[in-house]
Design an enzyme around this catalytic site. Structure first.
Site, short mmCIF file in Angstrom:
data_model
loop_
_atom_site.label_atom_id
_atom_site.label_comp_id
_atom_site.label_asym_id
_atom_site.label_seq_id
_atom_site.Cartn_x
_atom_site.Cartn_y
_atom_site.Cartn_z
N HIS A 131 0.90 -1.08 -0.12
CA HIS A 131 -0.18 0.17 0.16
C HIS A 131 0.44 1.08 -0.25
CE1 HIS A 131 -3.58 -3.10 0.80
NE2 HIS A 131 -3.81 -1.85 0.46
N LYS A 134 -9.56 -7.58 8.48
CA LYS A 134 -10.71 -8.01 9.38
C LYS A 134 -10.41 -6.63 9.95
CE LYS A 134 -6.58 -9.24 12.18
NZ LYS A 134 -6.13 -9.59 14.25
#
Ligand code: SF4
Lengths: 191, 292
Positions: free
Chosen positions: A36, A103
């Site tokens: 990222h 999550k």
């Protein structure tokens, strides 16, 4: 259970609502912190990685090389997604993602990007490394292994019936925000 | 103790791959409590399948095999240095065999040498006791749940928490709400009231060594433990924070003395992948029996 097959169309994503359970079949690419940051800083995707209409999985898998040289994934649970909040909206926009699996949920910027670009956040069961690894039928490839190391590399998985729950949809709803508000209100009654 | 290394290796393998019975019972109970057809029930089902799969394949329940924490009770003449060396060797071997992930990183350089052995890893706590028995307990504590641990210094104005049991209750329940969705719930809380900042956290972790179905020797604390679990389970946070009935599987509270100036409530959160086991060893280092 709603079947999702990659590549995913915008219409299929727009049809999903918070709380829907999905089973994903097709291709998943993994990407976590290093990926990222790299994409955010303008890095190019390596040849072979196509995220358009695809699903990105926040996961640092444990992958071993079998005797015949094939990769085998032995554990593949989700990692905490909120660390990618500074980058995720941009990655969704620039690469045309339709889904992000992780999550713990994500924040408002990701929620907005999901709404604007037709994407959903899918929550996998944290810690369920074995069940989720069993849904990976083949490890097709790995990219940027040298640069980022095994857990942070981009893995290309072939999956069948990979289970997840829509917790941020493309209509501005977030299960995380709703449960937080409801639990805070409930707690106030018990103090 | 010629067989010590083999025994510790087996302790690590079993801790990583098998949920202890007390925790498994609590998880099965939680699965039953969740409303049929909800995403909370689905999550609990996946958790239960994962427990079975890990055990059958003898592979880590969760890929984050966590901080490696040994708690050793031993007689006064016990050679702790040799034990510590053997434990480090066992950890290296367990990592090679894949019972543990390469999980220990140099905090300054970011380098991971792949052995899981380095400053602070594994962590060994020795306690001497007046018994010839040697017991070794092991806890593997994952990062996601460790990150949502919390320490409160009372009084806390935001929470209107004073220096009494009701103040402790407010702090603990606040921690439960803050942790939602993050530590892979349903979880278990280990709590310490008192101590300093370091001993408070340490003692809170030690509470997690207590079997889930034990009773607190202090009835007031037992009452608080029950109340915390019942209240937390009314908040609707549920497995993974999906909403649902089971937010906590248990809460265990211990107390240490404090300074007049300090009043800490330290909370360690353990995820559903609650990996702890223990063994009693004979004088050759063989496993005599399992503790959980
Ligand atoms: S919090 Fe526990 S179950 Fe979740 S990823 Fe970490 S170690 Fe695994």
């Amino acid at each position: 259970m709603i079947q999702l097959t990659t590549p995913v169309s915008e219409a299929a994503i727009r049809a999903l609502k918070v709380g829907d359970e999905v089973a994903i079949t097709g291709t998943l690419f993994t990407g976590r912190d290093a990926v990222h940051k790299y994409l955010h800083e303008g890095g190019k995707l390596p040849e072979g990685v196509n995220l358009k209409d695809g699903i990105l999985y926040h996961c640092g898998p444990v992958v071993v090389k079998a005797e015949n040289g094939d990769w085998k994934c032995v554990a593949a649970g989700p990692t905490t997604s909120i660390r990618e909040e500074p980058y995720q909206a941009q990655v969704i926009r620039d690469f045309g993602l339709r889904g992000v699996i992780g999550k713990g949920g994500m924040g408002d910027r990701t929620l907005k990007a999901c709404q604007e670009h037709g994407c959903v956040y899918l929550h996998a069961v944290g810690g369920a490394a074995q069940v989720l690894a069993a849904c990976i039928t083949r490890v097709r490839n790995v990219y940027m292994m040298e640069q980022f190391g095994a857990p942070e590399a981009i893995w290309e998985f072939e999956v069948k019936d990979f289970p997840a729950v829509v917790t941020i949809d493309s209509h501005g709803r977030s299960l995380h925000r709703e449960v937080l508000a409801a639990s805070q209100a409930e707690l106030a009654k018990h103090l | 103790m010629t067989n010590l290394q083999d025994s510790l290796l087996e302790l690590i393998r079993r801790t990583s791959a098998e949920i202890p019975d007390d925790v498994h019972r609590a998880i099965l109970n939680a699965l039953e409590q969740e409303k049929k057809g909800t995403i909370a029930e689905s999550a609990m089902k996946i958790i239960d399948q994962n427990i079975a799969l890990a055990k059958n394949k003898s592979q880590p329940i969760c890929q984050d095999t966590g901080s490696i924490l040994f708690y050793v009770d031993c007689p006064a003449n016990f050679d702790q240095l040799t034990f510590a060396d053997t434990a480090r060797e066992a950890v290296k071997l367990a990592t090679k065999k894949g019972y543990l992930r390469q999980n220990s990183v140099d905090s300054l350089t970011g380098r991971n040498d792949g052995t899981n052995v380095g400053p602070g890893s594994p962590t060994l706590h020795f306690h001497q006791h007046r018994s010839p028995e040697i017991t070794v307990r092991l806890m593997l504590k994952g990062g996601g749940c460790e990150n949502v641990g919390a320490q409160y210094s009372l009084p806390d104005e935001r929470l209107k928490a004073n220096r009494d049991l009701d103040g402790c209750r407010k702090a603990i329940l606040d921690a439960v709400v803050q942790a939602q969705g993050k530590g892979c719930g349903p979880g278990v809380l280990g709590i310490c009231i008192g101590g300093d900042r370091a001993t408070g956290y340490e003692f809170s972790k030690q509470q997690l060594l207590r079997p889930l179905d034990d009773r607190n020797p202090d009835p007031k604390l037992q009452e608080l433990e029950d109340d915390i679990v019942q209240t937390a389970n009314k908040l609707g946070i549920g497995p993974m924070g999906f909403g649902g009935k089971t937010t906590l599987l248990g809460a265990k509270i211990g107390v240490l003395n404090r300074l007049p100036a300090s009043y800490f409530v330290s909370i360690s959160y353990m995820c559903w992948a609650f990996r702890r086991q223990g063994v009693v060893l004979d004088s050759n280092g063989n496993i005599q029996r399992w503790l959980y």
